[in-house]
Write an enzyme that holds these catalytic residues in place. Structure first.
Site, PDB file in Angstrom:
ATOM      1  N   SER A  66     -86.457 -95.057 -64.587  1.00 26.09           N
ATOM      2  CA  SER A  66     -86.201 -95.385 -63.003  1.00 26.09           C
ATOM      3  C   SER A  66     -87.795 -96.281 -63.247  1.00 26.09           C
ATOM      4  O   SER A  66     -88.044 -97.120 -64.028  1.00 26.09           O
ATOM      5  CB  SER A  66     -87.286 -94.012 -62.980  1.00 26.09           C
ATOM      6  OG  SER A  66     -88.573 -94.044 -63.813  1.00 26.09           O
ATOM      7  N   LYS A  67     -87.916 -95.789 -62.032  1.00 26.83           N
ATOM      8  CA  LYS A  67     -89.008 -97.009 -61.747  1.00 26.83           C
ATOM      9  C   LYS A  67     -90.414 -97.654 -62.783  1.00 26.83           C
ATOM     10  O   LYS A  67     -91.092 -98.504 -62.606  1.00 26.83           O
ATOM     11  CB  LYS A  67     -89.395 -97.142 -60.224  1.00 26.83           C
ATOM     12  CG  LYS A  67     -88.136 -97.948 -58.773  1.00 26.83           C
ATOM     13  CD  LYS A  67     -89.006 -98.141 -57.745  1.00 26.83           C
ATOM     14  CE  LYS A  67     -88.063 -98.865 -56.995  1.00 26.83           C
ATOM     15  NZ  LYS A  67     -87.417 -97.750 -55.745  1.00 26.83           N
TER      16      LYS A  67
END
Ligand code: GLU
Length: 479
Positions: free
Chosen positions: A252-253
């Protein structure tokens, strides 16, 4: 006629992530290997979240990666249009077909009613499926609800039975019955939901193989039901492994850069990103890691796509990037380097000079973003001396070398490595020094350091004017 047709179908709601890029690449490799066609389809039916900017961003990221599609919104083709928002009428026809066959029905439930019932079911510990209350509405009941101002959506009627998927990567996947309730295929505004438009387009665009990430398996279940309901033959499916972070959770980010544009801005080369992503969930079957696109296309096979999650290893990507920066043709690396040179005072220097600088420093770069730090020696500013360089410059014997060097520089041209060497030789003859005794003071004066690449190379890049300035400064203006 070749039967392999694959597609990459991004939703233009944001930037292209490594997961999407990996899916696009695998589709592209597969189509090239099979000499088939690669279609780009824009899935923009979520009007509120889609944008033209996101679409053009995704297209330019794909181009940056070097991916080429045979059909798509920008290049047309015989199966267009390639933007789902331009295909609305097509979905209506298929919806009507299911409605007439009794395989879909109009549903008048409002979103807030659906949500309330969902929560009630969840509170009871039951699966929150649609309860089917609009399944058997009479025409009169429908008309009454419409008079209330309700607009119907179209819901697919799910049969009570298990579904078997024979997946190229995952093998036989059994979906037991009861996993999903009747689901919406056309919204009240006439826009199709993803699963519906995807099935119709994959069918009409004659897609033979659907390669996408494993997280789409629940969609595949619904899509297989739709193929059956529409009496259409489904394509073959290949669900690619998930991309995970170091802790084996979905990438994820929060794990750092995840979008293609971020990698570009950090100074990764497309060759490295493509090579790295090609090994996420696939292996050539031997221990090769550094592979060109051509080699990957030749070796590519879905049978060797791996089932286990693939860990995104940034150190390995960095290693590959450094490798490509060092080994690709220097002219090829120069173009993507220019924005990074522009972050320094060398931004306006001519390309010939930048090419030389790049060839001197690239051995030490991991990302092009490291460039400003590595080229500071060549900027039009006086060097900062490292302590051992300063000590050497303070020795009386250095002053003698520097003064001879400066004097002889008036008569010598140093615009090539040969002429730079000739100058150094002349300084040697004049002072009677050679080797380190001759070269170290000059190196310290020119670069501020006692270490670095071959001196003639550095001198050639700096040129006479810069060399003179630096010699003068190192001798405290006494030359
Ligand atoms: N638009 C979908 C997505 O971006 C496509 C999924 C698929 O390949 O079917 O996730």
């Amino acid at each position: 006629m070749n039967s392999v047709r694959v597609r990459f179908a991004p939703s233009p709601t944001g930037s292209l992530h490594v997961g999407g890029a990996r899916t696009a690449l695998f589709n592209w490799f597969f189509s090239r290997q099979k000499r088939g066609s690669f279609v780009l389809r824009i899935e923009d039916t979520d009007v509120a979240r889609s944008s033209a900017e996101a679409e053009s961003g995704v297209l330019s990221d794909l181009r940056w990666l070097g991916i080429e599609w045979d059909e798509g919104p920008d290049r047309g083709g015989s199966h267009g249009p390639y933007r789902q928002s331009e295909r609305k009428g097509i979905y209506d026809d298929f919806g009507l077909r299911l409605l007439r066959a009794g395989k879909a029905y109009k549903c008048y439930c409002l979103p807030e009613e659906l949500e309330r019932r969902r929560q009630e079911l969840l509170a009871l510990g039951r699966s929150p499926h649609y309860d089917g209350r609009c399944r058997n509405l009479s025409q009169d009941e429908c008309a009454g609800l419409e008079r209330e101002g309700r607009k119907p959506s179209l819901r697919f009627l799910v049969e009570e039975k298990g579904i078997l998927l024979s997946d190229i990567v995952r093998g036989e996947v059994q979906f037991p019955s009861g996993m999903v309730g009747d689901f919406i295929i056309l919204r009240p505004d006439g826009m199709p939901t993803y699963n519906f438009s995807c099935v119709i387009d994959d069918h009409l665009m004659e897609i033979s193989h659907v390669l996408r990430a494993e997280e789409h398996l629940p969609n595949t279940l619904r899509q297989l039901m739709l193929y059956e309901g529409l009496e259409m033959k489904p394509p073959r499916f290949a669900h690619l492994s998930l991309i995970l972070n170091r802790h084996r959770a979905k990438l994820s980010k929060r794990d750092g850069a995840v979008s293609v544009s971020e990698f570009r801005e950090l100074g990764y080369l497309p060759e490295a990103v493509v090579n790295y992503l090609s090994l996420l969930g696939w292996s050539p079957g031997d221990d090769r890691e550094l592979m060109s696109v051509q080699e990957t296309v030749e070796a590519f096979s879905l049978e060797r796509a791996t089932r286990a999650g693939a860990i995104f290893d940034r150190d390995k990507l960095d290693w590959m990037n450094g490798h490509y920066i060092r080994t690709l043709d220097v002219d090829h690396v120069l173009r993507p380097s220019l924005p990074f040179f522009r972050k320094t005072s060398l931004g306006n220097a001519d390309e010939g000079k930048l090419r030389k600088i790049l060839s001197v420093v690239r051995g030490g770069l991991v990302k092009l973003d490291d460039l400003p730090h590595h080229v500071s020696m060549f900027e039009e500013k006086l060097p900062e001396y490292e302590p051992d360089a300063r000590r050497l410059l303070e020795e009386p014997s250095s002053a003698e070398v520097l003064s001879a060097a400066a004097r002889l520089l008036e008569e010598t041209d140093v615009s090539s490595q040969e002429s730079a060497r000739a100058w150094l030789d002349a300084v040697g003859r004049e002072t009677g020094r050679k080797g380190r005794e001759l070269l170290m003071p000059i190196r310290a004066a020119l670069t501020g350091s006692l270490h670095g690449r071959e001196l003639p190379l550095i001198i050639e890049i700096l040129g006479s004017r810069d060399c003179r300035m630096r010699l003068e400064h190192a001798s405290g203006g006494k030359t």
